[in-house]
Scaffold this active site. Structure first.
Site, PDB file in Angstrom:
ATOM      1  N   LYS A 206      14.299   0.819  -8.927  1.00 10.65           N
ATOM      2  CA  LYS A 206      13.912   1.201 -10.286  1.00 10.65           C
ATOM      3  C   LYS A 206      12.404   1.016 -10.405  1.00 10.65           C
ATOM      4  CE  LYS A 206      15.621   2.251 -14.500  1.00 10.65           C
ATOM      5  NZ  LYS A 206      16.475   1.239 -15.164  1.00 10.65           N
ATOM      6  N   HIS A 207      11.702   2.065 -10.819  1.00  7.09           N
ATOM      7  CA  HIS A 207      10.240   2.018 -10.944  1.00  7.09           C
ATOM      8  C   HIS A 207       9.584   1.525  -9.656  1.00  7.09           C
ATOM      9  CE1 HIS A 207      10.597   3.151 -15.073  1.00  7.09           C
ATOM     10  NE2 HIS A 207      11.274   2.062 -15.396  1.00  7.09           N
TER      11      HIS A 207
ATOM     12  N   ASN B  91       2.361  -9.501  -6.921  1.00  3.82           N
ATOM     13  CA  ASN B  91       2.852 -10.599  -6.105  1.00  3.82           C
ATOM     14  C   ASN B  91       4.370 -10.555  -6.019  1.00  3.82           C
ATOM     15  OD1 ASN B  91       0.449 -12.049  -5.387  1.00  3.82           O
ATOM     16  ND2 ASN B  91       0.277 -12.725  -7.495  1.00  3.82           N
TER      17      ASN B  91
ATOM     18  N   HIS C 245       0.316  -2.608  -3.530  1.00  3.74           N
ATOM     19  CA  HIS C 245      -0.214  -2.401  -4.878  1.00  3.74           C
ATOM     20  C   HIS C 245       0.023  -0.977  -5.350  1.00  3.74           C
ATOM     21  CE1 HIS C 245      -2.709  -5.866  -3.417  1.00  3.74           C
ATOM     22  NE2 HIS C 245      -2.232  -6.344  -4.551  1.00  3.74           N
TER      23      HIS C 245
END
Length: 533
Positions: free
Chosen positions: A284-285, A427, A533
């Site tokens: 999800k996402h 993180n 990231h």
């Protein structure tokens, strides 16, 4: 000079056809000939058209020179480029053309030597070099520069558009279409050159060449991007990596921007786990809600779902094995956007056919997590380019740094958690037990917060399932980067972790190791981090 937007229509009297992909060519050439268009061609293209009974003039008849040097030199001549480039409304150009016997070429159809396909096939260096087209791009760019007077086609679809306008306009083509085709041509030749330059840099092992080029072909125009006010499109590079770009969609609505992004994340993660043991990832996402391995696909799915069944609603499901009927029935019980797998049996397809909005993608393979590739991200005024994160850690690479060493079962879970953590936004803290995630903390500014969130997710899952305690009790924990202080490690311990895997490398490693020993934890260092990231 003609205005780009309002010039006179282009009448097609002569066409130069020189293609490597000859699909549909004969029928298109016949239609041109029926409209009185003179056909000029080269090599194999000319031979094919002549065998089909068409009157074709060889380029050599225009240039006065035969094809030579194994076909490397055949169209690089003023008779060709002059016919493409001269401005029909410039008296000086017209006079030069008449003086030197250069006839106008009003349509050109060239699809380039299949360089990208040759590279993708694994061909050797010399074969790849021989499939770099020189005359084709030169002619295309010349014709595109003269787009007010020449219709330039790089694929069969372009020829069809030209024929449609000729049918509707008594053999003429609008300047608007010619300009559109010219713009497409420059993009095509740019993508072609980008593929060549990228391949050549790889052959020379140049990680940072002086110039870098990117190119791709439109796969899908998207309704919008991440948000409805953003325009978007999906382009493919031709890389034959199993995944969303190469998959076959069997059913469901068109994929959205977010679907494509999340499905790519899901399948790259499932590829990380390999095909040896059945595995399922729910995304999800672009972050995993749950990931698990099991004795069967259905067992893996149930364990992955149990990690965070709430977040799995509207998610992406990736499998490393073919989808079967039992698993399809289970997945169908909650709303799922996309399912991607190497295959699916007929019974599973029939189950999903009842879910009209669910997209089913079949890849016929898994991405290799250790293969080379590059990752590109745009920034203001430029872009960043790096290798795909193909770092891999095995048991032999692990360094035990605590007084207590992990058990064999813990080592298996540690490596599983580590491979999952590689695909979670930093993180990252991942809790895992018995080959399944039991808590995932993603994308927090503080590693301590990620550890807390992962623990809370586990508590919520236990409450939803009616378990006596969270599955983090006795789990292992993975951190994508080192613990800068003992606090994140101790948070994992308080959640129930008994073993930890992390890169190491902090100036406070000694403090963190001492804290692990005091808490009775086993801990291993990988010597490799996985920021994402």
């Amino acid at each position: 000079m003609s205005d780009a937007a309002s010039g006179a229509p282009v009448r097609i009297r002569r066409a130069l056809l020189s293609v490597s992909d000859k699909t549909g060519l004969v029928e298109q050439a016949k239609k041109l000939a029926e409209k009185g268009v003179e056909l000029v061609s080269t090599g194999g293209t000319s031979k094919l058209l002549k065998e089909a009974g068409l009157a074709v003039k060889d380029v050599a008849d225009l240039t006065g020179f035969p094809e030579m040097m194994d076909g490397r030199v055949k169209t690089l001549h003023p008779a060709v480029h002059g016919g493409l480039l001269y401005l029909r409304d410039n008296p000086s150009h017209v006079k030069d053309a008449e003086t030197h016997g250069i006839g106008a070429i009003d349509l050109i159809y060239v699809n380039l030597y299949p360089f990208e396909a040759t590279v993708a096939s694994g061909a050797d260096f010399e074969t790849c070099i021989e499939n770099i087209d020189i005359g084709g791009p030169a002619m295309l760019r010349a014709a595109a520069k003269n787009g007010a007077f020449v219709a330039v086609c790089t694929d069969g679809g372009d020829v069809d558009k030209v024929l449609e306008e000729m049918d509707a306009n008594d053999g003429e083509v609008s300047v608007a279409l010619c300009r559109k085709l010219a713009a497409k041509t420059y993009a095509r030749t740019a993508a072609y050159d980008a593929a060549i330059s990228s391949w050549y840099a790889a052959q020379l092992d140049e990680t940072a060449p002086d110039w870098a080029a990117l190119g791709g072909k439109l796969q899908q125009s998207l309704r919008y991007g991440e948000n409805p006010h953003q325009k978007a499109a999906f382009y493919v590079t031709g890389e034959k990596r199993p995944g969303v770009a190469t998959a076959k969609q069997l059913q469901g609505k068109e994929l959205s921007y977010n679907n494509i992004n999340d499905t790519d994340a899901a399948y790259e993660l499932i590829g990380e786990l390999g095909a040896e043991t059945p595995a399922v990832a729910i995304i999800k996402h672009a972050n995993p809600c749950g990931v698990a391995q099991g004795a069967s696909v259905i067992e893996a799915y149930r364990a992955a779902l149990a990690c965070d069944s709430t977040s799995a609603f509207g998610g992406i499901v990736a499998l490393n094995r073919a989808l079967d009927e039992e698993t399809a029935k289970e997945i169908s019980q909650i709303f799922t956007e996309v399912v991607i797998a190497p295959g699916a049996d007929a019974a599973a397809e029939a189950i999903f056919a009842k879910k009209k909005n669910l997209r089913l993608l079949i890849t016929e393979g898994l991405p290799d997590p250790a293969s080379a590739g590059r990752f590109v991200k745009t920034v203001a005024g430029g872009f960043l380019m790096q290798d795909r994160d193909f770092g891999r850690i095995t048991k032999a690479d692990l360094k035990v740094v605590t007084k207590i060493a992990p058990t064999d079962q813990q080592l298996d879970d540690l490596l599983f958690a580590w491979r999952v953590a590689k695909h979670v936004k930093s993180n990252t803290i991942v809790y895992a037990k018995d080959g399944a995630t039991v808590g995932v903390g993603a994308g927090q500014m503080s590693r301590v917060d990620s550890a807390r969130i992962a623990a809370r997710k586990a508590e919520d899952a236990a409450e939803a399932a009616g378990w006596a305690e969270p599955k983090t009790k006795g789990c292992v924990a993975a951190s994508d980067a080192f613990f800068p202080f003992p606090d994140g490690l101790l948070q994992a311990a308080s959640a129930g972790a008994s073993a930890v895997i992390q890169p190491g490398g902090s100036i406070r490693d000694d403090e963190v190791i001492a804290a692990a020993d005091e808490a009775g934890l086993a801990m291993v260092f990988t010597g490799m981090r996985h920021f994402r990231h």
